[in-house]
Design a protein around this motif. Structure first.
Motif, PDB file in Angstrom:
ATOM      1  N   UNK A 298       0.818  -1.223   0.148  1.00  0.00           N
ATOM      2  CA  UNK A 298      -0.088  -0.013   0.087  1.00  0.00           C
ATOM      3  C   UNK A 298       0.835   1.229   0.091  1.00  0.00           C
ATOM      4  N   UNK A 299       0.807   2.092  -0.803  1.00  0.00           N
ATOM      5  CA  UNK A 299       1.426   3.311  -0.996  1.00  0.00           C
ATOM      6  C   UNK A 299       0.816   4.188   0.229  1.00  0.00           C
ATOM      7  N   UNK A 300       1.980   5.260   0.508  1.00  0.00           N
ATOM      8  CA  UNK A 300       1.827   6.095   1.752  1.00  0.00           C
ATOM      9  C   UNK A 300       0.384   6.946   1.652  1.00  0.00           C
ATOM     10  N   UNK A 301      -0.058   7.121   0.354  1.00  0.00           N
ATOM     11  CA  UNK A 301      -1.494   8.150   0.293  1.00  0.00           C
ATOM     12  C   UNK A 301      -2.586   6.936   0.158  1.00  0.00           C
ATOM     13  N   UNK A 302      -2.398   5.716   0.000  1.00  0.00           N
ATOM     14  CA  UNK A 302      -3.272   4.686  -0.349  1.00  0.00           C
ATOM     15  C   UNK A 302      -3.946   4.769  -1.530  1.00  0.00           C
ATOM     16  N   UNK A 303      -3.405   5.448  -2.386  1.00  0.00           N
ATOM     17  CA  UNK A 303      -3.873   5.473  -3.821  1.00  0.00           C
ATOM     18  C   UNK A 303      -3.520   4.213  -4.629  1.00  0.00           C
ATOM     19  N   UNK A 304      -2.643   3.470  -4.439  1.00  0.00           N
ATOM     20  CA  UNK A 304      -2.065   2.439  -5.137  1.00  0.00           C
ATOM     21  C   UNK A 304      -1.991   1.385  -4.159  1.00  0.00           C
TER      22      UNK A 304
ATOM     23  N   UNK B 170       1.345 -16.922   3.729  1.00  0.00           N
ATOM     24  CA  UNK B 170       0.789 -16.093   2.954  1.00  0.00           C
ATOM     25  C   UNK B 170       1.581 -16.563   1.548  1.00  0.00           C
ATOM     26  N   UNK B 171       1.278 -15.985   0.240  1.00  0.00           N
ATOM     27  CA  UNK B 171       1.742 -16.260  -0.911  1.00  0.00           C
ATOM     28  C   UNK B 171       3.292 -16.106  -1.033  1.00  0.00           C
ATOM     29  N   UNK B 172       4.130 -16.927  -1.662  1.00  0.00           N
ATOM     30  CA  UNK B 172       5.360 -16.861  -1.773  1.00  0.00           C
ATOM     31  C   UNK B 172       5.496 -15.713  -3.024  1.00  0.00           C
ATOM     32  N   UNK B 173       6.154 -14.795  -2.739  1.00  0.00           N
ATOM     33  CA  UNK B 173       6.554 -13.575  -3.672  1.00  0.00           C
ATOM     34  C   UNK B 173       7.954 -13.097  -3.682  1.00  0.00           C
ATOM     35  N   UNK B 174       8.170 -12.359  -4.675  1.00  0.00           N
ATOM     36  CA  UNK B 174       9.592 -11.431  -4.424  1.00  0.00           C
ATOM     37  C   UNK B 174       9.077 -10.280  -4.883  1.00  0.00           C
ATOM     38  N   UNK B 175       9.138  -9.280  -3.912  1.00  0.00           N
ATOM     39  CA  UNK B 175       8.507  -7.856  -3.995  1.00  0.00           C
ATOM     40  C   UNK B 175       9.274  -6.934  -3.124  1.00  0.00           C
ATOM     41  N   UNK B 176       9.620  -5.938  -3.655  1.00  0.00           N
ATOM     42  CA  UNK B 176      10.232  -4.620  -2.737  1.00  0.00           C
ATOM     43  C   UNK B 176       9.178  -3.767  -2.110  1.00  0.00           C
ATOM     44  N   UNK B 177       9.083  -3.712  -0.956  1.00  0.00           N
ATOM     45  CA  UNK B 177       8.102  -2.839  -0.098  1.00  0.00           C
ATOM     46  C   UNK B 177       9.084  -1.507  -0.021  1.00  0.00           C
ATOM     47  N   UNK B 178       8.740  -0.402  -0.524  1.00  0.00           N
ATOM     48  CA  UNK B 178       9.556   0.838  -0.415  1.00  0.00           C
ATOM     49  C   UNK B 178       9.160   1.341   0.928  1.00  0.00           C
ATOM     50  N   UNK B 179      10.199   2.116   1.514  1.00  0.00           N
ATOM     51  CA  UNK B 179      10.094   2.803   2.715  1.00  0.00           C
ATOM     52  C   UNK B 179       8.880   3.700   2.613  1.00  0.00           C
ATOM     53  N   UNK B 180       8.216   3.895   3.644  1.00  0.00           N
ATOM     54  CA  UNK B 180       7.070   4.795   3.327  1.00  0.00           C
ATOM     55  C   UNK B 180       5.854   3.988   3.162  1.00  0.00           C
ATOM     56  N   UNK B 181       5.998   2.801   2.651  1.00  0.00           N
ATOM     57  CA  UNK B 181       4.986   2.002   2.272  1.00  0.00           C
ATOM     58  C   UNK B 181       4.439   0.961   3.342  1.00  0.00           C
ATOM     59  N   UNK B 182       3.403   0.594   3.248  1.00  0.00           N
ATOM     60  CA  UNK B 182       2.458  -0.376   4.437  1.00  0.00           C
ATOM     61  C   UNK B 182       2.328  -1.779   3.932  1.00  0.00           C
ATOM     62  N   UNK B 183       2.527  -2.594   4.478  1.00  0.00           N
ATOM     63  CA  UNK B 183       1.976  -3.852   4.360  1.00  0.00           C
ATOM     64  C   UNK B 183       0.767  -4.301   4.624  1.00  0.00           C
ATOM     65  N   UNK B 184      -0.005  -4.772   4.125  1.00  0.00           N
ATOM     66  CA  UNK B 184      -1.433  -4.977   4.457  1.00  0.00           C
ATOM     67  C   UNK B 184      -1.922  -6.707   4.232  1.00  0.00           C
ATOM     68  N   UNK B 185      -2.379  -7.195   5.112  1.00  0.00           N
ATOM     69  CA  UNK B 185      -2.817  -8.311   5.106  1.00  0.00           C
ATOM     70  C   UNK B 185      -4.468  -8.437   4.996  1.00  0.00           C
ATOM     71  N   UNK B 186      -5.098  -9.114   3.995  1.00  0.00           N
ATOM     72  CA  UNK B 186      -6.400  -9.262   3.757  1.00  0.00           C
ATOM     73  C   UNK B 186      -6.772 -10.638   3.887  1.00  0.00           C
ATOM     74  N   UNK B 187      -7.947 -10.895   4.615  1.00  0.00           N
ATOM     75  CA  UNK B 187      -8.363 -12.307   4.638  1.00  0.00           C
ATOM     76  C   UNK B 187      -9.724 -12.308   4.144  1.00  0.00           C
ATOM     77  N   UNK B 188     -10.144 -12.932   2.862  1.00  0.00           N
ATOM     78  CA  UNK B 188     -11.413 -12.659   2.372  1.00  0.00           C
ATOM     79  C   UNK B 188     -12.170 -14.188   2.504  1.00  0.00           C
ATOM     80  N   UNK B 189     -13.524 -13.799   2.421  1.00  0.00           N
ATOM     81  CA  UNK B 189     -14.522 -15.043   2.484  1.00  0.00           C
ATOM     82  C   UNK B 189     -14.477 -15.786   1.097  1.00  0.00           C
TER      83      UNK B 189
END
Length: 915
Positions: free
Chosen positions: A481-487, A514-533
């Motif tokens: 999640x980007x800092x402003x939440x737009x992305x 959680x899914x195995x990925x290779x991903x760069x989370x930039x400084x200022x970004x947030x990590x979000x875990x979503x659990x859907x039904x």
């Protein structure tokens, strides 16, 4: 194609040798005049199938002309394919001194038998039969009696077979499976809720210790997987089982109805899983797995690697940015790795062992062409937990969010759309354009990251889940999640399904991988875990239910955290000595010069080396095929020709391969096999003969800030030909844009852009005009005008090839048609031949009852029926039509229209099986 891989150099001569070998291989790969090895077709009698019928396997053997006897490599194709898919790799192996053998697995291609999903009793024994045959081939190097020097390679279905045969047959000396499974049950019924005794720190970056209960049925992927084998073959009557063995078909159908695996299908999947023999594999193994793969995720490769390495067997693991959902990059590098692996363990070239972990990571550099981040390859000494000491490193990210309720609706509908199997990045465009469904998910966020974090593998989280029923079906995802939440980005569009049984009203704590990925989370970004039904890709409960989902404290009572795997990697191309870089620079300059020279010579050969017997034939397509890097085959064995003066329509449903053929015709992509010749000259990227072709493929593309006129002029100037040869006035007359031709293109409607694109394709009056859906966006008068223009164009002796879904227009415009379905030609000929003799007619009259009475008296008339506006009837032949008209007129019946009942649309639907 590179023949070796870059390492940190030891000496100048080593760098030069490796680079020159790589350049030589690349030049051989691009040279149009390459001499290809001729495959020798053989038939092998295998054991009977599950139905007791004898089985013959269709195989091809490719042998080098020197260096015999040589090691052999068996190439196994993917599910739904055949031996022809593996010919390009066979040719590359032969160029490097190997005997290569390709074959169609039972139930596919021209091989007999039924599909039993890599059963040890059938498909694995077939692979062992190939090894037996190689043990008697004098061209193959032998290590002992009935023991050939042999390797296996393949992707997906063929990759699993490579692992299985290595587990069952100790004669296999090296394997290179890719994008495949370890446990087929875990792949098709994924369970990412981990067992209670699962380690708190993952043993490998993508390790999963699933609960012993089955997971969630992956219905979309399973449907595609089984559906691709459901065809009974050309000319056969369609059945519900197609070429599947009866036991596999029955087990799948029962499971597809309920979404719950039956004991029968679990038994079949276990037998077809490398996990069942992983402890017996002694063949050095190169494992390549895709980071964009929702069918067989990275965790499957980790499980294979850990199991094989536990035997002391050399294992190298490569994660690349492709898979079943995307083609990825670095294909040449992957092929080079495969070749290097076999060179060490089959050729015995003495190269040092290479068990480094190799991964595609995001590149902070910006591509000047796309403006997007590119990818690069990095390495670590080995895969943590497999061939390096100790488990993977982790970073813990605190999460916040209170208990939340998620509702699963009755019937599982509406459901959240996360991804569409096989669409790769397009899935993110589709899913990202859809709004979230309120009330169907719980969300937990981290604080903005103070430093960048590169996740490399599967993160874990502890949750407590309660349900209004005794079980829960949920889907966990990790977002950036980007800092402003737009992305909000879902890396690789991957999800982790979980299915938890025996829930108490108070809920149950679980660990979720959680899914195995290779991903760069930039400084200022947030990590979000979503659990859907819900998730549309999976089987959902039909009863309505609610879930209560909350974070669980970390071990020792600390705050809830997300555990993120971290692997320290370095760029694959390292070395800082100045003399090293100077040497590389010299080699690169030599390579560029050699490449330019080779392409100049190839261009000269192309200009002078056409086939004289075809110099007057606009287009000849011979045995054309196209397979993409992820194994998807778009076109197979397509052959047809177009004569001067014809207007040929290329027809077929969406996905039939029409646009792929047009793109190959224009040199935009290269075929996997076969060839195209325009006026006798072979089509290659940039071939001189393409100057005789005008094309409009995949929609108009113009500079929006320029006028229509300026776009046409700029396009023609780029050809380097005089403006007087452009026939610009004729092109403008065709466009019919009037004064709008001087307006900027960004103000144009879709129809105006389409007309401008057609005019651009006709600049210079090319000898062969190629158009993809030319009437899109045109109104009926413009379509009629286009019909006249194309017919008049062909009347000058020029030729038109067009694809269209407007069958009525094709019938009125085209003289000939080629009908395609699922990448193959199903019919070709003149429109009259395709439609066939019309024996049923429709007659619109003013007195239907009287007309019917008169028609029944006409010789050769039958099946006379009264309709609302007239009658329909069948005639024995076209001559009876005149007798019918004469009889009706003599009886005083007024005739408004008489026409054949069957047209091109009906013929087309019949040919593609949609009647």
């Amino acid at each position: 194609m590179t023949a070796g891989r870059w390492r940190k150099p030891k000496a100048l001569i080593a760098i030069a040798a490796i680079a020159l070998i790589a350049v030589a291989a690349l030049l051989l790969a691009v040279r149009p005049g390459d001499t290809l090895a001729q495959g020798r077709t053989i038939s092998l009698t295998a054991g009977p199938g599950a139905n007791g019928q004898p089985v013959t396997l269709d195989a091809s053997v490719y042998t080098p002309t020197t260096g015999l006897p040589a090691p052999a490599v068996v190439l196994a194709h993917g599910f739904g394919g055949n031996k022809n898919d593996m010919e390009p790799l066979a040719q590359e192996l032969v160029k490097n001194g190997y005997v290569a053998i390709t074959y169609s697995a039972r139930g596919f291609g021209r091989s007999g038998g039924e599909i039993s999903l890599n059963s040890p009793q059938y498909e694995v024994k077939d692979a062992q039969l190939i090894v037996d045959w190689l043990s008697k081939d004098p061209d193959v190097l032998q290590d002992g009696a009935s023991d050939p020097r042999v390797g296996f390679a393949g992707g997906s279905y063929g990759g699993a077979l490579s692992l299985l045969v290595a587990g069952y047959d100790s004669r296999v000396d090296a394997i290179a499976p890719s994008i495949t499974w370890n446990d087929l049950a875990q792949s098709l019924f994924p369970q990412f809720a981990e067992a209670a005794d699962a380690p708190t720190v993952p043993t490998t970056p993508a390790s999963v210790r699933p609960l012993p209960t089955s997971g969630v049925f992956k219905k979309l992927w399973s449907g595609l997987f089984f559906g691709s084998g459901a065809s009974a073959g050309p000319g056969s009557t369609p059945t519900t089982c197609g070429r599947f063995a009866a036991d596999v078909c029955r087990a799948y159908q029962q499971t597809a109805i309920t979404g719950v695996p039956t004991p029968e299908i679990i038994k079949l999947m276990n037998a077809s899983s490398p996990a069942s023999v992983i402890g017996r594999i002694k063949a050095p193994t190169l494992l390549v797995q895709g980071q964009a793969d929702s069918l067989f995720p990275l965790s499957e490769a980790d499980a294979n690697a850990a199991g094989i390495a536990s035997n002391g067997t050399p294992v190298k693991v490569v994660w690349f940015d492709g898979g079943h959902d995307a083609a990825g990059t670095g294909t040449e590098q992957l092929q080079s790795l495969t070749l290097a692996w076999f060179n060490r363990y089959l050729m015995g070239d003495g190269s040092p062992a290479d068990t480094a972990f190799q991964v595609t990571v995001p590149n902070a550099a910006i591509s000047s062409e796309s403006g997007r981040s590119t990818a690069k390859t990095e390495v670590a000494p080995g895969l943590p937990g497999v061939n390096t000491s100790g488990p993977v490193s982790t970073s813990t990210i605190p999460l916040t969010g209170g208990p939340q309720t998620a509702v699963s609706p009755a019937g599982g509908n509406p459901a959240i759309l996360t991804s569409v199997p096989g669409l790769g990045s397009a899935s993110s465009l589709i899913a990202g354009s859809l709004p979230d469904i309120g009330g169907q998910s719980a969300r937990f966020d981290s604080a903005p990251l103070t430093t960048a974090v590169r996740a490399m593998g599967g993160s874990t989280i502890r949750l407590t889940v309660a349900s209004s029923t005794r079980d829960a079906t949920l889907f966990a995802k990790l977002y950036d999640v980007s800092p402003n939440g737009n992305q909000v980005v879902l890396p690789a569009q991957l999800v982790s399904p979980i299915r938890i049984m025996d829930l108490s009203p108070a809920g149950r704590p679980i660990t979720v991988a959680l899914p195995a990925v290779v991903h760069d989370f930039a400084a200022g970004h947030s990590m979000r875990v979503v659990v859907s039904s819900t998730d549309q890709g999976y089987q959902l409960p039909v009863d309505p239910r609610t879930y209560r989902i909350s974070l669980t404290s970390a071990a020792g009572g600390g705050p809830p955290v997300l555990t993120v795997p971290i692997v320290a990697t370095t760029p694959i191309d390292t070395g800082s000595a100045v003399w090293v870089w100077l040497a590389i620079g010299v080699v690169v300059l030599l390579a560029i010069g050699a490449l330019i020279l080779a392409r100049w010579r190839a261009r000269r050969r192309e200009i002078a080396g056409g086939d004289p017997s075809l110099e007057s034939v606009p287009l000849v397509i011979s045995n054309l095929g196209k397979q993409y890097q992820d194994g998807f085959r778009a076109v197979s064995d397509v052959s047809f020709r177009i004569e001067s003066g014809q207007v040929l329509g290329l027809l077929g449903p969406n996905g039939a391969g029409k646009t792929t053929i047009l793109r190959m015709l224009m040199g935009l992509i290269s075929p996997s096999e076969g060839e195209m010749r325009i006026f006798g000259h072979r089509v290659t990227p940039g071939a001189a003969v393409l100057s005789r072709v005008g094309a409009f493929v995949e929609g108009p593309g113009f500079l929006p800030h320029l006028s229509g006129m300026a776009n046409l002029q700029s396009y023609w100037q780029a050809t380097g030909r005089p403006i007087t040869e452009a026939q610009l006035d004729l092109a403008l007359g065709i466009a019919g844009l009037g004064e709008d031709i001087n307006r900027k293109v960004r103000t144009y409607s879709q129809g105006m852009r389409q007309r401008l694109a057609i005019a651009q394709a006709m600049l210079g009056l090319p000898d062969l005009l190629v158009m993809d859906e030319p009437t899109n966006g045109l109104d009926p008068p413009q379509i009629a005008e286009m019909r006249d223009v194309l017919s008049a164009y062909a009347a000058t002796g020029r030729t038109v090839l067009l694809s269209s879904h407007l069958l009525a227009e094709v019938e009125q415009t085209c003289s000939h048609v080629v009908v395609m379905d699922r990448g193959r030609v199903v019919a070709a000929g003149s429109v009259e031949q395709i439609v066939g003799e019309t024996t049923s007619v429709i007659v619109d009259v003013d007195a239907p009852v009287l007309a019917a009475r008169v028609a029944r008296t006409v010789r050769g008339a039958s099946e006379v029926l009264i309709t609302g506006t007239g009658i329909t009837l069948r005639l024995d032949g076209p001559s009876e039509r005149a007798d019918l008209v004469r009889a009706l007129v003599e009886a005083g019946v007024g005739i408004d229209r008489i026409t054949g009942k069957r047209g091109l649309e009906e013929a087309f639907l019949a040919l593609v099986g949609q009647e």
